[in-house]
Write a protein that holds these residues in place. Structure first.
Motif, mmCIF file in Angstrom:
data_model
loop_
_atom_site.group_PDB
_atom_site.id
_atom_site.type_symbol
_atom_site.label_atom_id
_atom_site.label_comp_id
_atom_site.label_asym_id
_atom_site.label_seq_id
_atom_site.Cartn_x
_atom_site.Cartn_y
_atom_site.Cartn_z
ATOM 1 N N LEU A 37 2.519 4.542 0.948
ATOM 2 C CA LEU A 37 2.624 5.084 2.539
ATOM 3 C C LEU A 37 2.390 6.620 2.646
ATOM 4 C CD1 LEU A 37 3.937 4.819 5.405
ATOM 5 C CD2 LEU A 37 6.018 5.244 4.341
ATOM 6 N N MET A 38 1.517 7.106 3.637
ATOM 7 C CA MET A 38 1.248 8.433 3.696
ATOM 8 C C MET A 38 2.117 8.941 4.624
ATOM 9 S SD MET A 38 -2.193 10.240 5.360
ATOM 10 C CE MET A 38 -3.738 9.493 4.348
ATOM 11 N N GLU A 85 1.067 6.759 12.648
ATOM 12 C CA GLU A 85 -0.336 6.802 13.235
ATOM 13 C C GLU A 85 -0.825 5.601 13.314
ATOM 14 O OE1 GLU A 85 -2.910 10.075 11.973
ATOM 15 O OE2 GLU A 85 -4.568 8.855 12.257
ATOM 16 N N GLN A 97 0.900 -1.163 0.176
ATOM 17 C CA GLN A 97 0.143 -0.078 0.044
ATOM 18 C C GLN A 97 0.751 1.160 0.067
ATOM 19 O OE1 GLN A 97 -2.345 -0.822 3.646
ATOM 20 N NE2 GLN A 97 -4.135 -0.299 2.428
ATOM 21 N N THR A 128 -9.356 18.899 15.974
ATOM 22 C CA THR A 128 -9.973 19.176 14.802
ATOM 23 C C THR A 128 -11.498 18.896 15.340
ATOM 24 O OG1 THR A 128 -9.658 16.956 14.077
ATOM 25 C CG2 THR A 128 -8.053 18.493 13.190
ATOM 26 N N GLN A 150 -6.157 2.542 7.081
ATOM 27 C CA GLN A 150 -6.454 2.405 5.730
ATOM 28 C C GLN A 150 -5.142 2.272 5.024
ATOM 29 O OE1 GLN A 150 -9.682 4.453 3.999
ATOM 30 N NE2 GLN A 150 -10.397 5.130 5.863
ATOM 31 N N VAL A 151 -4.182 3.126 5.273
ATOM 32 C CA VAL A 151 -2.856 2.980 4.773
ATOM 33 C C VAL A 151 -1.968 3.408 5.748
ATOM 34 C CG1 VAL A 151 -3.499 3.697 2.292
ATOM 35 C CG2 VAL A 151 -2.887 5.467 4.025
ATOM 36 N N PRO A 152 -0.664 3.081 5.607
ATOM 37 C CA PRO A 152 0.152 3.498 6.808
ATOM 38 C C PRO A 152 0.428 4.924 6.606
ATOM 39 C CG PRO A 152 1.067 1.678 5.135
ATOM 40 C CD PRO A 152 -0.009 1.936 4.763
ATOM 41 N N LYS A 153 0.410 5.457 7.791
ATOM 42 C CA LYS A 153 0.497 6.773 7.896
ATOM 43 C C LYS A 153 1.154 7.612 8.831
ATOM 44 C CE LYS A 153 -3.093 10.546 8.920
ATOM 45 N NZ LYS A 153 -4.529 10.755 8.954
ATOM 46 N N SER A 154 2.122 8.317 8.698
ATOM 47 C CA SER A 154 2.975 9.045 9.487
ATOM 48 C C SER A 154 3.153 10.614 9.412
ATOM 49 C CB SER A 154 4.398 8.395 9.308
ATOM 50 O OG SER A 154 4.939 8.356 8.126
ATOM 51 N N TYR A 155 3.434 11.196 10.240
ATOM 52 C CA TYR A 155 3.561 12.525 10.504
ATOM 53 C C TYR A 155 5.050 13.003 10.304
ATOM 54 C CZ TYR A 155 -1.186 13.594 11.505
ATOM 55 O OH TYR A 155 -2.562 13.592 11.639
ATOM 56 N N VAL A 156 5.602 13.630 9.411
ATOM 57 C CA VAL A 156 6.847 13.761 9.156
ATOM 58 C C VAL A 156 7.293 15.166 9.599
ATOM 59 C CG1 VAL A 156 8.717 13.769 7.537
ATOM 60 C CG2 VAL A 156 6.714 12.272 7.116
ATOM 61 N N PHE A 202 -4.535 4.368 12.114
ATOM 62 C CA PHE A 202 -5.084 4.623 10.919
ATOM 63 C C PHE A 202 -5.411 3.648 10.064
ATOM 64 C CE2 PHE A 202 -5.371 6.740 6.675
ATOM 65 C CZ PHE A 202 -6.416 7.494 6.995
ATOM 66 N N GLN A 238 9.594 10.605 11.808
ATOM 67 C CA GLN A 238 8.101 10.169 11.578
ATOM 68 C C GLN A 238 7.424 9.530 12.642
ATOM 69 O OE1 GLN A 238 7.956 7.801 7.992
ATOM 70 N NE2 GLN A 238 9.648 8.459 6.815
ATOM 71 N N CYS A 260 -3.131 17.696 14.708
ATOM 72 C CA CYS A 260 -4.604 17.467 14.583
ATOM 73 C C CYS A 260 -5.531 17.059 15.984
ATOM 74 C CB CYS A 260 -5.206 16.601 13.557
ATOM 75 S SG CYS A 260 -4.423 17.353 11.778
ATOM 76 N N ILE A 280 2.917 12.666 6.240
ATOM 77 C CA ILE A 280 2.412 13.808 6.558
ATOM 78 C C ILE A 280 3.298 14.914 6.989
ATOM 79 C CG2 ILE A 280 0.653 15.211 8.161
ATOM 80 C CD1 ILE A 280 -0.950 12.424 8.447
ATOM 81 N N GLU A 303 8.639 -3.442 7.235
ATOM 82 C CA GLU A 303 9.039 -2.483 6.079
ATOM 83 C C GLU A 303 10.166 -1.432 6.442
ATOM 84 O OE1 GLU A 303 5.527 -0.952 4.494
ATOM 85 O OE2 GLU A 303 4.384 -2.741 4.551
ATOM 86 N N PRO A 311 3.347 18.189 8.789
ATOM 87 C CA PRO A 311 2.563 18.918 9.499
ATOM 88 C C PRO A 311 3.256 20.596 9.731
ATOM 89 C CG PRO A 311 3.922 17.791 11.117
ATOM 90 C CD PRO A 311 4.375 17.331 9.666
#
Lengths: 1107, 763
Positions: A582-583, B173, A580, B204, B178-184, B176, B170, B201, A585, B246, A587
């Motif tokens: 990778l998102m 999150e 998938q 929010t 649906q997809v792997p998500k991270s704040y960078v 979350f 990173q 956030c 963010i 990964e 900020p």
């Protein structure tokens, strides 16, 4: 012949078919009300006054019905004399009142009689003729006027109309004339009195309406059918267009408005044309000047027109007669001119209007070693490049260059080039040839660095060549040497595209590269704020991007990336085989960065599936997003950082005002409103960017070859004034969907995006325009970034972008010499080749002002004005901009009037043939979204940004849209001319039972009046009542002929405009209907004059100047 | 000695002087400061856990204890610290000599109270992994597998979060779906807690409160916004696994002449802020896995340019480590934040290079974190230590959180401070001495993280002036101490452990014998080690050798038995006799001889020293040596080069390193494979015995020691030789015994040291 046919056929068909029957009835009454009210304002023509009374009621009915045609036909044959008189009369009419005085004797005098005569014969008569049988009674019924008017009508109508049906034509005319005479005579002489009797209101209708309106009236033309109509117009307009009208008068008269309603009028005129020839002469006694002009124009012009394949109603070039003959004239009684009160006699149906062409013209750019004058930019033509470039690529505001700056300033015309380097060619044109000079690169002048072109003169047996731009004599490189032929040309000139074609492309050598040509990089940034999600904008954008992927150039050089943003920026690592995405963010929206070094932008071939999946899931992922803040500035900055190493296109989908982070904006609109209401003179500052942040960013983007396109799918104020700086500086553009509707705008969004990425385009471009000594480039204007004075940087350039280049003299030209222009565009193709596109244009120089006017290019000049106006809006108060634009028009006409139009007297408004539509366009421009007072800030800002890069061929419709009726499409010819039957932009041409499509290249408004046949609605929209049509219109194709035709028409328009029209429903009696009427630029509006009034105004201004 | 051990096993306390010098002057004369090493969570069998709240003195807030004087008739107890008379509350009404509450039982000087269940639900511990990715793939692989194991072992209820860092930080999150998500976050930029709140956030769904402190769910953060980053281990195991799976090398390119851009400090700061936002005041650990020097952000220790070497002790001494002070300052700030929030920073530094432990020390130590230093994530020291943390067994660490430690003493005793993994809470009071040592100027300390072995060294000050009025008071020759430790037990509930002590004091002439009798030389060595380390760090131009020597000489002068100026007459009481040896080895230890080590290693050793109990501290100072041979059972051997013999196996335990040293003959036999032959079973057993013992040591120790197995004359033998008393060197007169060994050093041997000591002591 045509005319004759029309008659017979005309009467029967049109009238009945048209709705004559229904129309007449409804029209009269309804029209009377509606039209009167509406039109009244316009048709001020006092002329109406005389016979008018009767006319108005009738006119309206009459005009619509087929009858007019019949009448016309009739009138032509039988009544020539009358007709001729009438027409003259119409002109005279303008002078009417005044003429009586005798001052205007020559002219005026005729008028009176004419008017009298006229009414009977041509004007009202004809018009009514249609309805006559029916009309008369109606007319009578219609109002109090009945008495007088009726009489007038019947007669008039009868004359014309009558004849056809009854075959009594003659009789009727006579009759009519008589009756008319009576009233008329009384009126003419005592215009006022007549009006009095009728009473204020009534008088207004009758007066103005009949005479003037009838003759010009578009409606008539319609009824008659394309052909006849065109003829009449062409003839009339050209010659008479303006003729009639004493400007001042028209204004005065509210009554006048009616007259304009003109539909009927047109008929009469049409008829007149024929007669004119004769009449003019005969009429000469009356108003020689005016008539003459008309006559001459009418006839000669017609001829000339036809000769050159012009589409415009008005023959642009009248042959030899530069001045006198050509000048369309506004007959203007001196007195009238002075006296505001005097009613004008402009016939709205005779004033110039654009007439679309239907046939394709073959245009050779040069013939006999002379530059040919290109066909209008809006027409359909095929170019043969004989040394000058295709006018699509580059055209000049004038096709002869003034020898001196003084001459240029005397003319008041602008000297500018519109360069559209990637303009789409006609399919039948030869492609631009690519020339490879090998390692040495293209041959260039060693002094000015101009590129070799057909106008470089090889001398000395070919051993040297003289640069046509700087005059320097260079040595011919040995391997480029070739003998000269007997004609002094190189023997190989015809084999070498660079020596015989106006446009060529050179393969760029290493010298032209600072790095390897960049890959085609497309980075999409999508707004996922709560608002965007909830309005469906995100989903629409994702779908559009996903579908558009297929349109991207194939191959390994195509790279893509995606990011989303709300109050932070979300990147996606797409290079995760079978994983998938990778998102990531980011900020920190004050100091942005990219979260990864690689993998944010990857080869399309590697990630297509991943990407599609991702785009699919983005709307879901953010389904519950509650973030309302938008970090637009930071997002584009971040996108830029990701693309910095390569450059490329950044496509941003934005839905709300950027409220946080770098480059955030405030909701200035609210402030703006309060300020405006308090009369703040600085209101226009709201059209300037809020601050310099975005500009600074944009310049950096441009430096790294990043082009930003912004798709605004919004329902709120987003401060386009500030945002648009970015696309504007980086060679991109703004797309604006307001108010965004997921239902109706999704398709357009996709199509816009698809066209954006698939249209012919180039990257990392640098452009420079060179010209012969004597001129120098003054300024470039368009969407680009300029870092050094001579060149402009275009991170991206595509087929829709036009750059305006203005020039000024720094020396004199010799009469007879030619001035060369050369645009050199160095760019990278989407497939990674570095090319130099050279576009050459060489135009003769002249010291004759008349030549300048003769060779003036209206479309280009107008585009130039448009752009100047757009540039001016953010920096000056609107009223000032409007005045400037109006003055530009006045100054040009004044110059022409003063120095070229020797024949006519000061009472006439004389227009140079080539520029006869200038007043109309100027008026339309003054009333356009950008210059209107009542627009939303964003609408105006968008307009400004849209105009900045607009091509000539789209500039005209933007300001003067095209309107066609669609309820009767089924009955129109199918020869591809479905689009040709345009309707003047005046609400008097809108029928209560009609459906109209108005398009300006951007938006398509479908106006549905409130008495439309439900069958037609059913066929077109699948609903039976107008109320049932969804406001968020999606055009569907139903299985019936009408619907198919409508779809064909819309598709044809889309093709022409390279734009997927944003269709919008405007329903009469609904708030949505209000969108429509501002486009009726010929109407009198709260903020502006009617067309006739405007002509009068212009005329008066010129007179003032002359005095 | 054994009585001290008994005392320790009862209360977890060792004191340098178990009979106190009674006056300030006496105390100064004793040279070795009066100090106690206290292990607050030392498992003490049979310690009752009382399910009710303690009874406190209304004057000094000390807790009812066996030393309180109870008037059963009047239902009154007298506080031994302030002599305040307190009435028993009604629920103590049934108290009588035959019916005592547990806290009054004389044997329960250490007792625990557990908050009642209604005080709130158990709070799950939080583990936030902060993982470096600027490493070669191989190292990442090692780390991945270790982390994956650790994730499996996480207590089910505990909350987990993940932060990875390299050039950027990173924050993943995990919640979350649906997809792997991270704040960078950018590595070079500091991020404040407010920015975290805003940028990640947290507000929010509801407006951010305009005033007040924002932190945690109690203060307005929705549980769901917290649950994005910190999830119960059971819920996010899959996500965490796949993320770890990964985990890749930091993708930013590193020029060949540069170090990777690694923003350790920023990552830690973000981790701290994230915890501060989400779970302030409840137990949480940041577990940082660092694979190289920090080069980015405020805590960087070296520039990226490889031509610049990482700071050494010499650079620090000369002040030519430009980034050092800035980094330390940054981490001091971080430590304050962590302490304020009650969170722990654990550091796993696994790299051949230094990673910045010296700079990080302040944050790790003040927050009571664990530190493990080794050269690779593939090394067993790391792998086993990590496993040790999460594995529940007899040797588990008993990780506890969020402790607060308070002290009450009799009024003549003041507290100078604590040397150990804690932070001062700045609670000043009459109890505070004017001179501060370590974390001083307070009577309360924060122990964000503590475990079973965490040992604090309290340094006391005897404030009692020598005066007529002071002498002769009856009951006053006892000093009382009460140590209170509130902490979040690893079962999630808050507990309070109280330890109440009493010690006799003596004063004036003739008290020397009493003092000697109460001298605990092991505790004294441990205290001296902590002190000297502290002084080396804190005092500029401090000469540790000289200070130690002078202390030792003064001690010997005072307590030795000798005739003046007659070295040969010198003798020491058995209570003191080993102390010089400790000092000899301390002088040679890594704590004092720092120049053989990098600043990171020194910091590491000291951090461990500062948190270990006396026994282990002594091992660090003077390693234990056991000899295995056919001639006898395993027996302790002298830590001397002469212990080496060809037919012996030696097992050296220097705490950080366990060396199994095969004599030359043993090695030959082993290489010949005799141990595999049935008839040489004894040899096989002989070979195995030290290995088993080494394993036993490793099992109960944390961090797991490095095991070195070497042969005589082999290169690895240096680990043993470095610790031995160089009684035989290359330039000794007496040659080594056959099969023995020599040490190539110019260091003095213990004998020489002792000779000098005697000579100086008697002067």
């Amino acid at each position: 012949m045509a005319s004759s046919q029309p008659f017979p056929s005309g009467p029967p068909r049109p009238r009945p078919g048209f709705s004559p029957n229904p129309n007449p009835n409804p029209n009269p009454s309804a029209a009377a009300d509606a039209i009167q009210n509406l039109q009244i304002g316009r048709p001020p023509p006092p002329s109406a006054v005389p016979g008018v009374a009767a006319a108005p009621p009738f006119t309206s009915p009459a005009s619509r019905p087929g009858p007019p045609p019949a009448a016309t036909s009739l009138s032509r044959p039988g009544h020539p004399p009358f007709a001729s008189r009438p027409p003259p009369s119409s002109a005279p009419i303008t002078s009417n009142g005044p003429p009586a005085f005798g001052l205007g004797a020559p002219r005026f005098p005729p008028p009176p009689p004419a008017s009298q005569q006229m009414p009977p014969v041509s004007g009202p008569a004809t018009i009514r003729a249609a309805s006559p049988s029916a009309a008369p009674p109606q007319a009578q019924v219609a109002r109090s006027f009945p008495g007088s008017p009726p009489s007038a009508h019947p007669p008039s109508s009868q004359p014309f109309m009558g004849p056809p049906p009854s075959s009594q034509p003659f009789m009727s005319p006579q009759l009519s004339s008589q009756p008319l005479m009576g009233p008329l005579s009384s009126r003419p002489f005592g215009g006022p009195p007549s009006s009095q009797p009728f009473g204020g209101p009534p008088s207004s209708r009758p007066f103005g309406g009949p005479p003037s309106s009838q003759p010009f009236g578009g409606p008539s033309s319609q009824p008659f059918g394309g052909l006849p109509a065109s003829q009449p117009f062409s003839g009339l307009p050209a010659s008479q267009p303006f003729s009639g009208l004493p400007a001042s008068q028209p204004f005065s008269g509210p009554p006048a408005s009616q007259p304009f309603s003109g539909p009927p009028a047109s008929q009469p005129y049409t008829a007149p044309p024929m007669p004119f020839p004769g009449p003019p002469t005969s009429s000469s006694p009356f108003g020689t000047p005016s008539w003459q002009s008309q006559a001459q124009q009418g006839v000669p012009s017609m001829v000339s027109m036809q000769a050159p394949p012009r589409m415009f109603g008005m023959p642009p070039h009248t042959p030899g007669q530069t001045m006198a003959s050509v000048p369309p004239v506004m007959g203007h009684s001196p007195l009238a001119g002075h006296q505001v009160s005097t009613p004008s006699k402009i016939d709205p149906n005779q004033i110039p209007r654009p007439v679309p062409s239907t046939s394709v013209v073959l245009f050779e750019t040069r013939q006999g070693n002379q530059a040919n004058i290109p066909p209008p930019a809006t027409s359909d033509f095929i170019v043969k490049d004989n040394g000058n470039c295709s006018p699509r690529l580059m055209r000049c505001t004038m096709n002869q260059i003034p020898c001196t700056g003084d001459l240029l300033s005397t003319s008041s015309m602008p000297l500018a080039l519109m360069v559209q380097p990637f303009a789409l060619p006609h399919p039948s044109e030869e492609p631009i040839q690519v020339v490879d000079f090998g390692e040495s690169g293209p041959l260039r002048c060693s002094r000015c660095k101009g590129y070799v072109n057909p106008f470089m003169r090889f001398v000395d047996q070919g051993r040297h060549f003289t640069c046509n731009l700087c005059g320097f004599t260079n040595e011919t490189p040995r391997d480029y040497y070739c003998n000269l032929g007997p004609d002094g040309r190189r023997r190989d000139a015809d084999e070498r595209p660079e020596l015989c074609r106006g446009t060529v492309e050179f393969v760029a050598t290493k010298e032209y590269m600072v790095r390897d040509p960049m890959p085609a990089v497309f980075f999409f940034i999508i707004d996922v704020t709560m608002n965007a999600i909830q309005t469906g904008a995100t989903a629409a954008a994702c779908t559009a991007v996903s579908q558009a992927l297929a349109e991207l150039p194939e191959g390994p050089r195509t790279m893509v990336g995606v990011a989303t943003f709300d109050s932070s920026i979300h990147f996606y690592n797409l290079k995760r085989a079978s994983q998938q995405p990778l998102m990531l963010i980011v900020p920190d929206i004050q100091d942005v960065y990219t979260p990864l070094h690689t993998d944010l932008i990857v080869q399309l071939t590697e990630c297509r599936q991943n990407l599609e999946q991702l785009l699919d899931s983005i709307p879901n992922m953010f389904e519950n997003n509650r973030v309302t803040e938008s970090a637009f500035g930071a997002a584009i900055k971040a996108g830029f950082l990701a693309m910095k190493p390569t450059g490329g296109k950044l496509l941003v989908f934005q839905s709300v005002l950027p409220s946080v982070g770098i480059g955030s904006l405030s909701s200035r609109e609210a402030e703006g409103r309060t300020n405006i209401s308090s009369g703040d003179k600085e209101a226009h500052k709201l059209l300037q960017p809020a601050d310099k942040t975005l500009k600074t960013m944009a310049i950096e983007f441009a430096e790294y070859q990043v082009c930003v396109d912004i798709f605004l799918t919004t329902q709120t104020f987003v401060d386009i004034a500030s945002i648009s700086v970015v696309p504007r500086t980086t060679g991109g553009q703004v797309y604006y969907y307001y108010p965004f509707s997921a239902v109706s705008d999704t398709a357009k969004l996709y199509n816009d995006l698809r066209w954006n990425i698939s249209r012919p385009q180039g990257f990392e471009a640098v452009m420079r325009v060179r010209c012969s000594q004597g001129l120098q480039v003054q300024e470039y204007s368009g969407n680009f970034c300029k870092r050094i004075p001579t060149d402009i940087d275009l991170p991206a350039i595509d087929c829709d972008k036009t750059i305006m280049v203005t020039f000024k003299h720094d020396d004199k030209f010799q009469e007879g010499s030619e001035c060369g222009f050369q645009c050199a565009l160095l760019y990278t193709t989407v497939y990674g080749q570095r090319r130099i596109r050279i576009i050459n244009l060489s135009l003769p120089c002249t010291s004759m002002l008349s030549n300048l006017f003769r060779s003036a290019d209206l479309d280009t000049q107008f585009a130039c004005f448009l752009k100047q106006a757009a540039n001016g809006v953010p920096t000056s108060p609107l009223s000032q901009v409007r005045d400037q634009i109006t003055n530009l028009c006045i100054n040009i006409l004044h110059s022409y009037r003063k120095y070229c139009a020797t024949v006519s007297s000061s009472g006439q408004l004389i227009l140079p043939e080539a520029l006869k539509l200038l007043p109309l366009y100027t008026l339309a421009l003054v009333k356009s979204i950008g210059l209107r007072n009542d627009g939303r800030l964003d609408d105006r800002s968008y307009w400004i940004s849209h105009v900045a890069s607009l091509s000539i061929s789209l500039a005209i419709p933007l300001v003067y849209p095209r309107m066609i009726s669609i309820h009767d499409l089924a009955s129109k010819e199918e020869d591809g001319s479905l689009l040709s039957a345009t309707i003047p932009l005046s609400s008097e041409h809108i029928n209560e039972d009609g459906i109209y499509l108005l398009e300006n290249g951007e938006d398509g408004l479908i106006y549905v009046a409130n008495m439309v046949n439900s069958d037609i609605l059913q066929q077109l929209f699948g609903v039976s009542s107008a109320d049932g049509i969804p406001t968020q219109l999606v055009l569907q194709q139903f299985d019936n002929d009408l619907s198919k035709k409508l779809n064909d028409v819309v598709n044809e328009i889309r093709r022409q405009r390279c734009s997927y029209l944003r269709l919008r429903l405007c329903r009469k009696g609904d708030p949505s209907g209000m969108f429509f009427f501002p486009y009726m630029v010929e109407d009198k509006a709260p903020g502006g004059l009617s067309y006739v009034e405007f002509l009068v105004h212009v005329h008066r201004q010129i007179q003032t100047k002359m005095a | 000695m054994s009585e001290f051990l008994d005392l320790e096993s009862q209360d977890g306390v060792r004191m340098t002087w178990n009979i106190f010098p009674g006056t300030k002057q006496d105390a100064v004369g004793c040279v070795i400061p009066t100090a106690a090493i206290y292990t607050p969570l030392k498992p003490i069998p049979n310690t009752p856990v009382l399910p009710y709240a303690p009874l406190r003195c209304r004057m000094c807030r000390s807790i009812l204890n066996p030393f309180s004087i109870v008037d059963y008739i009047a239902k009154i107890w007298i506080c031994p610290f302030c002599f305040q008379r307190n009435h028993f509350p009604p629920h103590y009404s049934s108290i009588s000599e035959d019916n005592l509450p547990a806290e009054l039982f004389p044997q329960y000087t250490t007792i625990e109270y557990e908050s009642t269940p209604d005080a709130g639900p158990a709070v799950p511990p939080v583990f936030l992994f902060v993982v470096d990715t600027c490493m070669i793939e191989e190292e990442i692989g090692f780390l991945k597998s270790s982390l994956a194991q650790a994730v499996e072992l996480l207590p089910e209820k505990s909350l987990v979060g993940l932060i990875t860092f390299g050039t950027y930080v990173q924050v993943h999150e995990l919640g979350f779906g649906q997809v792997p998500k991270s704040y960078v976050f950018k590595g070079s930029k500091e991020v404040t807690k407010e920015q975290i709140l805003e940028q990640m956030c947290f507000f929010t769904r509801k407006p951010k409160p305009s005033v007040g402190v924002i932190a945690g769910s109690r203060d307005g953060l929705s549980a769901e916004s917290i649950a994005r980053f910190l999830l119960p281990a059971s819920e996010c195991e899959f996500v965490l696994d796949s993320l770890l799976e990964e985990l890749q090398k930091d993708p930013w390119p590193v020029p060949s002449d540069q170090r990777a851009s690694r923003c350790t400090s920023t990552a830690l700061s973000i981790a701290a802020s994230l915890l501060g936002v989400c779970v302030p005041g409840s137990g949480a650990r940041i577990m940082a896995f660092v694979g190289g020097p920090s080069t980015e952000g405020p805590g960087s220790i070296v520039s990226k340019n490889l031509s610049e070497p990482i700071r050494s002790h010499k650079d620090l001494e000369k002040g030519s480590a430009p980034l050092y002070n800035k980094a330390v300052k940054f981490y001091e700030g971080l430590s304050k934040q962590l302490v304020h929030q009650g969170h722990v920073l654990d550091l796993f530094a696994c790299a051949l290079d230094q990673v910045g432990v010296a700079e990080l020390k302040v944050a790790v130590e003040r927050s009571g974190g664990i530190v493990v230093l080794t050269e690779s994530f593939g090394h067993s020291v790391f792998k086993d230590s990590l496993r040790h943390i999460f594995q529940s067994s007899d040797y588990d660490l008993g990780l506890s959180f969020n402790g607060i430690f308070e002290v009450n003493c009799s009024k003549d005793v003041k507290v100078q401070g604590i040397l150990g993994p804690c932070a001062s809470l700045e609670k000043k009071g009459p109890l505070c001495s004017e001179t501060a040592v370590g974390q001083g100027n307070t009577s309360a300390w924060k122990l964000c993280g503590l475990d079973k072995k965490t040992s604090l060294c309290l340094v006391f000050d005897i404030a009692r002036k020598d005066g007529p009025e002071a002498i002769g008071q009856p009951t006053s020759n006892q000093f009382y101490f009460q140590f209170l430790t509130y902490y979040q037990h690893n079962d999630g509930h808050m507990r309070l452990r109280t330890t109440t002590l009493s010690r006799r004091w003596v004063a004036g002439p003739g008290s020397i014998q009493d003092l000697i009798a109460g001298f605990d030389q092991e505790a004294a060595a441990a205290v001296m080690a902590r002190l000297v380390s502290f002084k080396m760090e804190m005092e500029a131009d401090f000469d540790p050798i000289r200070w130690l020597d002078r202390s030792l000489i003064r001690l010997c002068s005072k307590f030795g038995d000798y005739q003046k100026d007659s070295p040969s007459s010198f003798s020491l009481s058995p209570r003191l006799s080993i102390f010089p040896q400790f000092m000899f080895h301390l002088r040679r230890s890594q704590f004092v001889q720092v120049f053989n080590n990098s600043p990171d290693e020194t910091a590491y050793y000291r951090m461990i020293l500062n948190r270990e109990n006396v026994a282990n501290s002594v091992v660090m100072i003077q390693p234990s040596l056991i000899s295995y041979s056919f001639q006898s059972d395993p027996e302790p051997a002298l830590l001397d080069v002469t212990a080496i013999a060809a037919d012996r196996i030696l097992l050296l335990d220097s705490y950080f390193i366990v060396v199994v040293f095969h004599g030359a003959s043993i090695a030959q036999w082993r290489n010949a494979g005799y141990q595999n032959q049935a008839e040489h079973q004894p040899f096989a057993q002989l070979l195995q015995a030290p290995r088993d013992d080494a394993d036993a040591i490793a099992k109960e120790r944390f961090p797991v020691p490095r095991l070195v197995i070497c042969d005589q004359y082999g290169s690895q033998a240096r680990f043993l030789l470095a610790k031995l008393n160089p009684s035989v060197t290359y330039n000794s007169d007496n040659p080594p015994a056959p099969g023995g060994d020599v040490i190539f050093t110019d260091d003095v041997s213990f004998q020489v040291f002792l000779d000098h000591l005697q000579r100086l002591a008697v002067q």
